[in-house]
Design a protein around this motif. Structure first.
Motif, PDB file in Angstrom:
ATOM      1  N   ARG A  15      41.816   7.717  67.338  1.00 51.82           N
ATOM      2  CA  ARG A  15      40.766   8.730  67.411  1.00 51.82           C
ATOM      3  C   ARG A  15      41.322   9.998  68.042  1.00 51.82           C
ATOM      4  O   ARG A  15      41.162  11.081  67.513  1.00 51.82           O
ATOM      5  N   SER A  19      42.167  13.643  65.839  1.00 51.57           N
ATOM      6  CA  SER A  19      41.486  14.872  66.236  1.00 51.57           C
ATOM      7  C   SER A  19      42.485  15.915  66.735  1.00 51.57           C
ATOM      8  O   SER A  19      42.393  17.095  66.386  1.00 51.57           O
ATOM      9  N   LYS A  23      43.015  19.471  64.780  1.00 55.23           N
ATOM     10  CA  LYS A  23      42.774  20.754  65.438  1.00 55.23           C
ATOM     11  C   LYS A  23      44.041  21.610  65.483  1.00 55.23           C
ATOM     12  O   LYS A  23      43.986  22.820  65.297  1.00 55.23           O
ATOM     13  N   GLN A  29      36.596  19.120  60.730  1.00 59.60           N
ATOM     14  CA  GLN A  29      36.418  17.785  60.151  1.00 59.60           C
ATOM     15  C   GLN A  29      36.104  17.871  58.668  1.00 59.60           C
ATOM     16  O   GLN A  29      36.633  17.106  57.868  1.00 59.60           O
ATOM     17  N   SER A  44      34.067  11.887  60.676  1.00 55.44           N
ATOM     18  CA  SER A  44      33.509  11.835  62.029  1.00 55.44           C
ATOM     19  C   SER A  44      33.528  10.420  62.562  1.00 55.44           C
ATOM     20  O   SER A  44      33.894  10.179  63.721  1.00 55.44           O
ATOM     21  N   GLU A  47      37.046   9.460  63.576  1.00 56.12           N
ATOM     22  CA  GLU A  47      37.442  10.072  64.842  1.00 56.12           C
ATOM     23  C   GLU A  47      36.699   9.478  66.036  1.00 56.12           C
ATOM     24  O   GLU A  47      37.206   9.512  67.146  1.00 56.12           O
TER      25      GLU A  47
END
Length: 76
Positions: A15, A19, A23, A29, A44, A47
């Protein structure tokens, strides 16, 4: 499909790294989800460790983020 259970650090690792690399690539996302052909909701859930994730999806995430698959599972 591989199911990752929340009984150890590996669930938090994928997770956090997914992410982090998403980023770092400047992707939202929904942008990453579109690029790997899954829904934003599924991204989502991945993550947030709320679902099983197939190896196919893991490899697609790694390819789009331009990171080796092992980086998604690496401990920090």
């Amino acid at each position: 499909m591989i199911r990752i259970h929340d009984n150890g650090p590996s669930i938090r690792t994928i997770r956090n790294h997914n992410s982090y690399y998403r980023k770092a690539a400047g992707l939202s996302q929904i942008q990453l989800a579109d690029k790997i052909d899954i829904s934003r909701t599924h991204m989502s859930r991945i993550e947030n460790s709320d679902c099983a994730v197939s190896l196919d999806v893991v490899f697609r995430i790694a390819r789009v983020l331009d990171v080796p698959v092992c980086k998604l599972f690496e401990f920090r």
